[in-house]
Design a protein around this motif. Sequence first.
Motif, PDB file in Angstrom:
ATOM      1  N   TYR B  17       0.928  -1.189   0.120  1.00 55.33           N
ATOM      2  CA  TYR B  17      -0.051  -0.299  -0.183  1.00 55.33           C
ATOM      3  C   TYR B  17       0.485   1.337  -0.046  1.00 55.33           C
ATOM      4  CZ  TYR B  17      -4.137  -3.296   1.638  1.00 55.33           C
ATOM      5  OH  TYR B  17      -5.216  -3.752   1.292  1.00 55.33           O
ATOM      6  N   PHE B  20       3.626   1.109   1.830  1.00 46.04           N
ATOM      7  CA  PHE B  20       4.122   0.033   2.973  1.00 46.04           C
ATOM      8  C   PHE B  20       4.425  -1.416   2.349  1.00 46.04           C
ATOM      9  CE2 PHE B  20       1.617  -2.777   6.038  1.00 46.04           C
ATOM     10  CZ  PHE B  20       2.342  -2.591   7.169  1.00 46.04           C
ATOM     11  N   ALA B  22       2.212  -4.220   2.876  1.00 47.77           N
ATOM     12  CA  ALA B  22       1.511  -5.162   3.743  1.00 47.77           C
ATOM     13  C   ALA B  22       1.315  -7.179   3.437  1.00 47.77           C
ATOM     14  CB  ALA B  22       0.154  -5.128   2.857  1.00 47.77           C
ATOM     15  N   PRO B  41      -1.921 -11.681  14.816  1.00 49.55           N
ATOM     16  CA  PRO B  41      -1.852 -10.166  15.152  1.00 49.55           C
ATOM     17  C   PRO B  41      -3.164  -9.362  14.470  1.00 49.55           C
ATOM     18  CG  PRO B  41       0.534 -10.453  15.014  1.00 49.55           C
ATOM     19  CD  PRO B  41      -0.669 -11.900  14.699  1.00 49.55           C
ATOM     20  N   SER B  42      -3.499  -8.115  14.426  1.00 50.74           N
ATOM     21  CA  SER B  42      -4.021  -7.264  13.703  1.00 50.74           C
ATOM     22  C   SER B  42      -3.313  -6.259  13.497  1.00 50.74           C
ATOM     23  CB  SER B  42      -4.527  -6.056  14.736  1.00 50.74           C
ATOM     24  OG  SER B  42      -5.391  -5.014  13.950  1.00 50.74           O
ATOM     25  N   GLY B  43      -3.352  -6.158  11.761  1.00 46.04           N
ATOM     26  CA  GLY B  43      -2.558  -5.736  10.924  1.00 46.04           C
ATOM     27  C   GLY B  43      -1.626  -6.545  10.051  1.00 46.04           C
ATOM     28  N   SER B  44      -1.425  -8.060  10.960  1.00 44.90           N
ATOM     29  CA  SER B  44      -0.698  -8.782   9.881  1.00 44.90           C
ATOM     30  C   SER B  44      -1.046  -9.113   8.429  1.00 44.90           C
ATOM     31  CB  SER B  44      -0.634 -10.392  10.236  1.00 44.90           C
ATOM     32  OG  SER B  44      -2.040 -10.731  10.584  1.00 44.90           O
ATOM     33  N   GLY B  45      -2.372  -8.595   7.760  1.00 44.20           N
ATOM     34  CA  GLY B  45      -2.240  -8.888   6.208  1.00 44.20           C
ATOM     35  C   GLY B  45      -3.252  -9.678   6.497  1.00 44.20           C
ATOM     36  N   LYS B  46      -3.821 -10.538   6.756  1.00 45.48           N
ATOM     37  CA  LYS B  46      -4.764 -11.761   6.151  1.00 45.48           C
ATOM     38  C   LYS B  46      -6.373 -11.168   5.821  1.00 45.48           C
ATOM     39  CE  LYS B  46      -6.147 -11.349  11.396  1.00 45.48           C
ATOM     40  NZ  LYS B  46      -5.120 -10.526  12.211  1.00 45.48           N
ATOM     41  N   SER B  47      -6.420 -10.085   6.094  1.00 47.05           N
ATOM     42  CA  SER B  47      -7.483  -9.785   4.920  1.00 47.05           C
ATOM     43  C   SER B  47      -6.878  -9.369   3.441  1.00 47.05           C
ATOM     44  CB  SER B  47      -8.376  -8.458   5.574  1.00 47.05           C
ATOM     45  OG  SER B  47      -8.385  -8.953   6.872  1.00 47.05           O
ATOM     46  N   THR B  48      -5.819  -8.618   4.084  1.00 39.01           N
ATOM     47  CA  THR B  48      -5.630  -7.974   2.055  1.00 39.01           C
ATOM     48  C   THR B  48      -5.160  -9.349   1.432  1.00 39.01           C
ATOM     49  OG1 THR B  48      -3.978  -6.274   3.471  1.00 39.01           O
ATOM     50  CG2 THR B  48      -3.278  -7.111   1.798  1.00 39.01           C
ATOM     51  N   GLU B 165     -13.030 -13.101   8.912  1.00 41.16           N
ATOM     52  CA  GLU B 165     -13.868 -13.278   9.673  1.00 41.16           C
ATOM     53  C   GLU B 165     -14.899 -13.022  10.558  1.00 41.16           C
ATOM     54  OE1 GLU B 165     -11.442 -10.518  12.824  1.00 41.16           O
ATOM     55  OE2 GLU B 165      -9.485 -10.347  11.282  1.00 41.16           O
TER      56      GLU B 165
HETATM   57  N1  LIG Z   1      -6.257   0.305   1.880  1.00 37.97           N
HETATM   58  C1  LIG Z   1      -5.229   0.332   2.279  1.00 37.97           C
HETATM   59  N2  LIG Z   1      -4.505   1.666   2.365  1.00 37.97           N
HETATM   60  C2  LIG Z   1      -3.118   1.446   3.715  1.00 37.97           C
HETATM   61  N3  LIG Z   1      -2.802   0.670   4.701  1.00 37.97           N
HETATM   62  C3  LIG Z   1      -3.766  -0.998   4.922  1.00 37.97           C
HETATM   63  C4  LIG Z   1      -4.674  -0.922   3.781  1.00 37.97           C
HETATM   64  N4  LIG Z   1      -4.946  -1.681   3.751  1.00 37.97           N
HETATM   65  C5  LIG Z   1      -5.478  -2.305   4.881  1.00 37.97           C
HETATM   66  N5  LIG Z   1      -3.738  -1.772   5.063  1.00 37.97           N
HETATM   67  C6  LIG Z   1      -2.415  -1.854   6.131  1.00 37.97           C
HETATM   68  O1  LIG Z   1      -1.983  -3.606   5.505  1.00 37.97           O
HETATM   69  C7  LIG Z   1      -2.126  -4.284   6.651  1.00 37.97           C
HETATM   70  C8  LIG Z   1      -2.481  -5.189   6.876  1.00 37.97           C
HETATM   71  O2  LIG Z   1      -4.320  -5.602   7.113  1.00 37.97           O
HETATM   72  P1  LIG Z   1      -4.890  -6.132   6.593  1.00 37.97           P
HETATM   73  O3  LIG Z   1      -6.251  -5.611   6.820  1.00 37.97           O
HETATM   74  O4  LIG Z   1      -4.983  -7.228   6.245  1.00 37.97           O
HETATM   75  O5  LIG Z   1      -4.876  -6.991   8.914  1.00 37.97           O
HETATM   76  P2  LIG Z   1      -5.399  -8.024   9.108  1.00 37.97           P
HETATM   77  O6  LIG Z   1      -4.198  -9.190   9.347  1.00 37.97           O
HETATM   78  O7  LIG Z   1      -6.764  -8.051   8.593  1.00 37.97           O
HETATM   79  O8  LIG Z   1      -5.936  -7.213  10.277  1.00 37.97           O
HETATM   80  P3  LIG Z   1      -6.989  -7.767  11.235  1.00 37.97           P
HETATM   81  O9  LIG Z   1      -6.800  -8.315  12.033  1.00 37.97           O
HETATM   82  O10 LIG Z   1      -6.540  -6.137  12.407  1.00 37.97           O
HETATM   83  O11 LIG Z   1      -8.331  -7.682  10.473  1.00 37.97           O
HETATM   84  C9  LIG Z   1      -2.590  -3.123   7.941  1.00 37.97           C
HETATM   85  O12 LIG Z   1      -0.759  -2.465   8.982  1.00 37.97           O
HETATM   86  C10 LIG Z   1      -2.442  -2.213   7.124  1.00 37.97           C
HETATM   87  O13 LIG Z   1      -2.361  -0.643   7.958  1.00 37.97           O
END
Ligand SMILES: Nc1ncnc2c1ncn2[C@@H]1O[C@H](COP(=O)(O)OP(=O)(O)OP(=O)(O)O)[C@@H](O)[C@H]1O
Lengths: 219, 243
Positions: B17, B20, B22, B41-48, B165
């Motif tokens: 992103y 950054f 991801a 953990p939150s922000g580890s990139g699972k959703s991405t 989730e």
């Molecule tokens: N649209 C975006 N623009 C910039 N950064 C993003 C964007 N979406 C996600 N990120 C960043 O990418 C990283 C991974 O995000 P992601 O949503 O995949 O995490 P996650 O593992 O799903 O977390 P959670 O458990 O909180 O859902 C995070 O640091 C987030 O801040």
Amino acid sequence: MAFDLPFLLQILKAIFQAMPLTLAIALVSCAGAFLLGFAFEILRRVNRPLGLLMRLIIDFIRSTPLLVQIYFFYYVLPYYGVVLPGVVVGGMALSIYYSGYLAEVFKAGIDTIPAGQSEAALALGLAPMDVTFRVIAPQMLRNIAAPMGNYFVSILKSTPYLAVIGVAEMMGMTLEIASSTFRYAEPMLLLGIVFFILAATMAWCVRRLEVRLMQSSKR
Amino acid sequence: MVSNDVVIAVKGLNKWYADFQALKEIDLDVMKGEQIVICGPSGSGKSTLIRCINRLESFQEGSIRVEGVADQNDLLTLRRTVGMVFQQFNLFPHLTVLRNCTLALTRARGLEKAAAEDVALSLLDRVRIREQALKYPGQLSGGQQQRVAIARALCMSPKAMLFDEPTSSLDPEMIKEVLDVMADLASDGMTMICVTHEMGFARRVADRVIFMDQGRIVEAAKPDIFFEAPRNARTRAFLHQIL
Ligand SMILES: Nc1ncnc2c1ncn2[C@@H]1O[C@H](COP(=O)(O)OP(=O)(O)OP(=O)(O)O)[C@@H](O)[C@H]1O
Ligand SMILES: [Mg+2]
């Protein structure tokens, strides 16, 4: 301003004769402004360059006076060989002018829809057109029925501007009587009352529509 | 049940992103009939990661193939091949439950209304919510809405399902009804990737549990190994925290 029934009737007759054309122009302009404004807003979201171009067009339309746009189309188009009747130019000018405002209303209406809505629609494999028209547009309409209705009323109230290019709408016809008799009070008062009734009716219709849209999803 | 056919193949995936990063060098093959749970953990990139699979997110490096459908070119086919369920349900509030389910069938698959409703009703039946078909989403509880969302995705007969989730925004008493539906799906052999912190579900259902941290897959193992003897210190710390 002595009470002069025949004179009042003469004015009313003129107003009523001009009413169908006035309403027709207003309705067509509402539809035109709606479609054009929606197209502007959808194109604005396609990509960045197109977005900037649409932003510029919308801002330009919104920041030039309606009267200037009316004169522009009426006198400039013939210069390029496009000669259109005043009615058409009038409808065009109203559509374009108000499309700029409606585009802004649509923007606000779409911005409040959560991103998850289009994501879910895309994830199902719906084509972009279906996402726009089946998922986003109906929710947008629900969000904006009230402000959109206000602009529709404004369109109706802007039809008098078309008198300046000789369109036989209610203002022009009333003005004709006024200037030939040098009596302005009664004609303008009556015209005001007629506009009030029409605008109130239109606002009522819009509220009905809003209630219907709200009911259809209980949320 | 797990076969050797690869349904989803992720290779060398890197995603940024802006500046950054991801996702970092993600490799993941999901076999037909396999159930994978992703945690971290939150922000580890699972959703991405799972959003890259159906291209709700674009990525810069690497490749993802779904059922052999290669990259970008045919987005619609790709998305009709994998279903997705979101944390926020994302049902269409202006449409009935039934219409939520038939929309893609009629518009994307080209089915007639009656045929689409047959399919939709049978799937609503499968998630045990058929009697709510004519209600609007706003009239249902969270658990019911999420089950509708699952049925809506299943209508397209996906080859794999992605869950992000799915129970995280549910009240505790509704989590079970959704997990039960997902477990049923799994036992019917649906290929799925599920981001969740429901470790009981992972233990019961997953063929493989993956732990992600800072954009990387740190650990991937069968549940018994994952929970009893995780190799990585960060996995151990994470499990210690949530269990
Ligand atoms: N649209 C975006 N623009 C910039 N950064 C993003 C964007 N979406 C996600 N990120 C960043 O990418 C990283 C991974 O995000 P992601 O949503 O995949 O995490 P996650 O593992 O799903 O977390 P959670 O458990 O909180 O859902 C995070 O640091 C987030 O801040
Ligand atoms: Mg997430």
